[in-house]
Design a protein around this motif. Structure first.
Motif, short mmCIF file in Angstrom:
data_model
loop_
_atom_site.label_atom_id
_atom_site.label_comp_id
_atom_site.label_asym_id
_atom_site.label_seq_id
_atom_site.Cartn_x
_atom_site.Cartn_y
_atom_site.Cartn_z
N ASP A 38 -5.61 -5.08 5.93
CA ASP A 38 -5.06 -5.98 4.92
C ASP A 38 -5.04 -7.40 5.50
O ASP A 38 -4.17 -7.76 6.29
N LEU A 46 -4.61 0.87 8.27
CA LEU A 46 -4.43 0.39 6.90
C LEU A 46 -3.83 -1.01 6.87
O LEU A 46 -4.24 -1.86 6.06
N ASN A 96 0.84 -1.19 0.00
CA ASN A 96 0.00 0.00 0.00
C ASN A 96 0.88 1.25 0.00
O ASN A 96 1.60 1.51 0.98
N VAL A 110 0.54 3.67 3.03
CA VAL A 110 1.22 3.26 4.26
C VAL A 110 2.68 3.68 4.22
O VAL A 110 3.22 4.23 5.19
#
Length: 754
Positions: free
Chosen positions: A300, A296, A249, A252
Motif C-alpha cells: 500500500d 499487504l 484492507n 490485514v
C-alpha cells in the motif's frame, strides 16, 4: 481422500523443502522445491512422504515409510535415506529446522507403530458418525484412542466432510445453551484431540474467523480445572485493538486479529497440554500471518507516507505520536518472519521513506516510552544489517548519532549502550570504510561529550556529596561500560591517551558510590589489557594510579567488590611482567601499601619487583640501555626527559626525584619454571651470579642508598630470615613476611641444588 497433488499447497515455510537424488556420478541432483506432507499412499494402507511442487502442484516425490533403519538426520535441516527398492539415494533439505524436526519425529513415531502386528479398533475406520449430542461419546473415543496411522486417516475424513467442524461447533453452542456440563467436558477433550492431530489444514480451518471464538469457548470447559475459565472474555473485553492509523484492507485486519488469538491459544489456553509438534504448527500459522500482514501493508504505497506525515506533523499530539511509534515498532517486529532478502528489501524501502529521520524526531519527544520504542526500532534494523544504520549516520547533516549519545547520558542508557555496541563492534567495522568513519566520528565528536558529563558529575574532592554531583549513577555506569568497549575496539589506545580521557574517567574515584568507583577501576584495567611501552609510560608520567591507590588505602581492610577489583588490577600488572609499572607502584606507593602487606597480592608486587632486580648485570652504560639500535630515544625516555624539563606536572604528584628517572629496569623473562636441561648458558650464568651474591643486597649499587630508606625492598637471599622491618620506629618481624621470604629462599635453594 484427495491425492496430495490435488490439494492446495501449504505455504508454511516449515514445510518447504528441496528434493535431491544422487546421480551415477555421485553428485546430488536438485529435482525441485516443494511442500512436504505425510499421508497415506494412494490405493494403499501404507504411510508415505509426499512432496508437491510449490509452483505447478506436481508431485515431486512419493516415498513409503519403511520399518528399516534407513533414515538419517544431518545438520538439523536434512533427512536422507536409501530406497530399499532400486538403492536410490534421496535427501530432503528443509528451509527451517523446525520443519525438519517435525517430519523426523513423525517418521520415528510411524516406524515404531508399524512394528506392532496388531491393529487397534479404528484401523478400519471408513467414515465418521454424524455430529450430534448423542454421538459425542463415540466421536470422543475415535479422536482420543486412535493410533498414528488412524490419526492421519481421521484427519482426512474430517477434512473430507466440509461441514464437520461447523456442525461440531453448533453442537457445542447447543450444549452450552442447555448447560449440559458432561457434554461440554467431552467437547473440551474432542477439540483438544483435534488440535493434537497437528494437521495444518485442520488448524487453518478451525482457527479461521468464523470458528476460532467457538473453539476457544469449548476449551473453557476443562474437566480438570478447579474453577470456570473465561478465555473468550479475556480475548474480547480485556483486549483493545488500537488502530493508530486507519487500516483499510479488511484482509490485514482479519490477519491481525487471528494472529493474536492463535498466539493466545498457544501460549495461554494450551500451554500445559500442547506438544512441540503442534506448537510448531501453530507458530508456522502465526508467522505466515505476520508475513502476509507485512506484505499487504508494504504494497500500500500511501500507507507509510501517511504514517510518517503524521509523525512529523507538529499538530499531532504526543499521545498520538506514541501510538504511531508503537505501531511502527510492531510492524518492524513482524518483519522478523520474512526471509532475510525480503526483510532487507523492506527495510531499505522504509529508509527511503525516511524512517531514520522520523526516529530522530521521536528521540526528542518528552515522554520516555516512545523514545525507548524508537530505540527498539533501531535495534531491529541493526540486528538485520548494521550497515543500514551506519551508512545513514556518517552523513554530516544527521543529528541522530548525537541524540543517541544524549540518550546514553539520560534515562535510556541501557538501550543506547546496546545500540552502540553493535554500531562500533570491530566485526562490523571491518566490513568497510563506513564502520571506520563511525568510530572516528564518535571518538572525535562524542567521547569529549561523555567525558565532560563525567567531570561535571564528580566532586572536586573525594567524599563530597553535594547535590550538584549526586545521582546519574545508571548513566555513569553505562558510559564507563561503553568506554571500556571502545578501548577494546581501539588497540592503539590513541584516543584515550591523547584526549586525557583516562585522567577524567578516574575522577569517578571521588564518588561515594562504590559501583561507580569500581567501574572506573574496570576502565583502567581495560586500558592496561595491552601493556605496551606507550601505555606504561603514559600511566607513570600522569601518575594515574594515585587515585586508585588512595581508594585502596581508604578501604583496603575490607573485602568487597571494589577492593577486589583493585587487587585484580595489581595482579594483572604483576602477571603481565609490566616492569615499568611494577617499579612505579613499589617505588612510589610502597609506604602507603606496606600496611596491607598481609594481602598476598600486595606482597607479590614487592616480591616481583625484587625478583626483577636479580637479572644479570649489563656492562652497558645506563644511558645507552635506553637507546635503540638506531640511536633514537624510546617513547618512554622521551616522556621522562619532558617531565624532567617540566617538574610541575598536572597532578602535582610525580616529583622530579622519581626513581624512574635514574635508569630503566630491563625486563628479563622468569626462568623459575624452566627445566634444568632447557636452561641456556646465560640462565646458568645468572644462577652462578646469584650464588656469589647470596648475602648481598638484591639491588644494584646505584640503588643501594634508596633501598636503605626502604629496608623491605633490600632483602638478602638467605640472610633475610633475621631481617627486620621498621614499623612506627620499632623493629619487629612480621610472621607473614618471614613466611613469604622463607618460601622465596626455598625456591632459590632448590635452584642451587638443581
Amino acid at each position: 481422500m484427495a491425492a496430495p497433488g490435488d490439494a492446495q499447497p501449504n505455504t508454511s515455510s516449515t514445510q518447504r523443502v528441496k528434493v535431491y537424488f544422487l546421480d551415477e556420478d555421485g553428485k546430488w541432483d536438485d529435482r525441485g522445491t516443494g511442500l512436504v506432507s505425510l499421508d497415506y499412499v494412494e490405493r494403499s494402507e501404507e504411510l508415505g512422504l509426499y512432496v508437491v511442487d510449490e509452483d505447478d502442484h506436481e508431485t515431486l516425490l512419493v516415498h513409503r515409510i519403511s520399518t528399516d533403519d534407513i533414515y538419517r538426520k544431518q545438520e538439523d535441516t536434512i533427512i536422507s535415506w536409501r530406497e530399499p527398492e532400486g538403492s536410490t539415494e534421496l535427501a530432503l533439505s528443509f528451509q527451517e529446522t523446525a520443519g525438519c524436526s517435525h517430519i523426523w519425529n513423525h517418521i520415528c513415531t510411524m516406524q515404531r507403530n508399524l512394528h506392532f502386528s496388531s491393529l487397534n479398533m479404528n484401523t478400519e475406520l471408513r467414515e465418521l458418525p454424524d455430529v450430534d449430542i448423542s454421538n459425542l461419546p463415540q466421536i470422543l473415543e475415535i479422536v482420543t484412542e486412535s493410533g498414528i496411522k488412524d490419526q492421519m486417516r481421521l484427519a482426512g475424513l474430517m477434512l473430507k466432510d466440509v461441514k464437520f467442524f461447523d456442525n461440531l461447533m453448533n453442537v457445542f453452542e447447543m450444549c452450552e445453551d442447555l448447560e449440559k456440563l458432561d457434554c461440554l467436558h467431552m467437547m473440551f477433550n474432542i477439540v483438544k484431540g483435534i488440535i493434537s492431530l497437528n494437521s495444518h489444514q485442520i488448524l487453518e480451518k478451525i482457527l479461521g474467523d468464523s470458528l476460532i471464538m467457538k473453539v476457544i469457548g469449548s476449551l473453557e470447559y476443562d474437566p480438570g480445572a478447579p474453577q470456570s475459565l473465561h478465555y473468550r472474555n479475556d480475548v474480547t473485553a480485556h483486549v483493545v485493538f488500537k488502530e493508530a492509523i486507519p487500516i483499510k484492507n479488511p484482509m490485514v485486519l482479519s490477519k491481525i486479529h487471528q494472529t493474536y488469538r492463535i498466539g493466545y491459544l498457544k501460549d495461554v489456553i494450551l500451554s500445559r497440554v500442547v506438544d512441540d509438534a503442534t506448537a510448531t504448527s501453530l507458530d508456522s500459522i502465526i508467522n505466515a500471518n505476520k508475513a502476509a500482514i507485512v506484505t499487504l501493508l508494504k504494497d500500500d504505497s500511501n500507507f507509510f507516507q501517511e504514517l510518517f506525515a503524521r509523525l512529523r506533523s507538529p499538530s499531532t499530539s504526543v499521545e498520538s505520536k506514541s501510538d504511531l511509534v508503537h505501531f511502527l515498532h510492531e510492524f518492524c517486529s513482524l518483519s522478523k518472519s520474512l526471509e532475510m532478502e525480503l526483510k532487507l528489501r523492506l527495510f531499505k524501502e522504509l529508509i527511503d521513506e525516511g524512517i531514520f529521520d522520523v526516529i530522530g524526531e521521536v528521540l526528542q519527544l518528552p515522554d520516555t516510552q516512545p523514545v525507548l520504542t524508537g530505540a527498539d526500532i533501531l535495534l531491529i534494523f541493526l540486528t538485520a544489517d548494521p550497515k543500514l544504520l551506519r551508512s545513514y549516520l556518517v552523513k554530516p547533516e544527521t543529528p541522530l548519532l548525537g541524540l543517541l549519545v544524549k540518550g546514553l547520558m539520560e534515562d535510556f542508557g541501557v538501550k543506547m549502550l546496546e545500540i552502540f555496541r553493535i554500531l562500533l563492534a570491530s566485526s562490523a567495522l571491518s566490513a568497510g570504510a563506513q564502520g571506520g568513519n563511525i568510530m572516528d566520528i564518535f571518538c572525535e565528536k562524542h567521547i569529549p561529550e561523555l567525558v565532560n558529563f563525567i567531570t561535571t558529575s564528580c566532586p572536586e574532592k573525594p567524599g563530597d556529596t553535594s547535590e550538584s554531583t549526586s545521582g546519574r549513577v545508571s548513566s555513569l555506569l553505562n558510559i564507563c561500560e561503553l568506554l571500556c568497549f571502545c578501548v577494546q575496539q581501539d588497540p592503539s589506545r590513541t584516543t584515550f591517551l591523547l584526549q586525557n580521557v583516562t585522567e577524567k574517567v578516574l575522577f569517578l574515584t571521588r564518588r561515594k558510590e562504590k559501583s561507580i568507583v569500581a567501574a572506573a577501576v574496570r576502565f583502567f584495567r581495560t586500558l592496561l589489557s595491552v601493556l605496551d611501552e606507550n601505555v606504561q609510560s603514559y600511566v607513570v608520567k600522569k601518575n594515574l594510579l594515585k587515585p586508585i591507590i588512595d581508594v585502596f588505602v581508604a578501604g583496603g581492610n575490607h573485602d568487597d567488590l571494589l577492593i577486589s577489583s583493585i587487587l585484580a588490577l595489581f595482579e594483572h600488572i604483576r602477571k603481565a611482567k609490566a616492569t615499568v609499572l611494577l617499579k612505579y607502584v613499589v617505588d612510589t606507593f610502597w609506604d602507603q601499601l606496606a600496611p596491607f602487606e598481609h594481602r598476598s597480592s600486595i606482597q607479590a608486587l614487592k616480591n616481583e619487583q625484587c625478583i626483577e632486580s636479580l637479572g644479570p648485570k649489563s656492562n652497558t652504560d645506563p644511558v645507552d640501555m635506553r637507546e635503540n639500535s638506531d640511536g633514537e630515544k624510546s617513547a618512554f625516555d622521551s616522556s621522562t626527559q619532558k617531565e624532567e624539563a617540566n617538574p610541575d606536572n598536572s597532578n602535582g604528584e610525580a616529583a622530579s626525584s622519581s626513581p624512574l628517572r635514574s635508569e630503566r629496569v630491563l625486563d628479563y623473562e622468569d626462568d623459575e619454571d624452566d627445566d634444568e636441561d632447557n636452561k641456556t648458558p646465560q640462565q646458568k650464568q645468572t644462577e652462578d651470579s646469584v650464588k656469589g651474591r647470596e648475602k648481598r643486597c638484591r639491588c644494584r649499587e646505584d640503588e643501594r642508598e634508596e633501598c636503605k630508606k626502604k629496608p623491605k625492598l633490600c632483602s638478602t637471599i638467605e640472610g633475610n630470615k633475621n631481617s627486620t622491618e621498621r614499623v612506627g620506629g620499632e623493629a619487629k618481624e612480621p610472621e607473614n613476611a618471614r613466611s613469604s621470604e622463607d618460601n622465596n629462599n626455598n625456591s632459590l635453594d632448590e635452584k642451587k641444588e638443581s
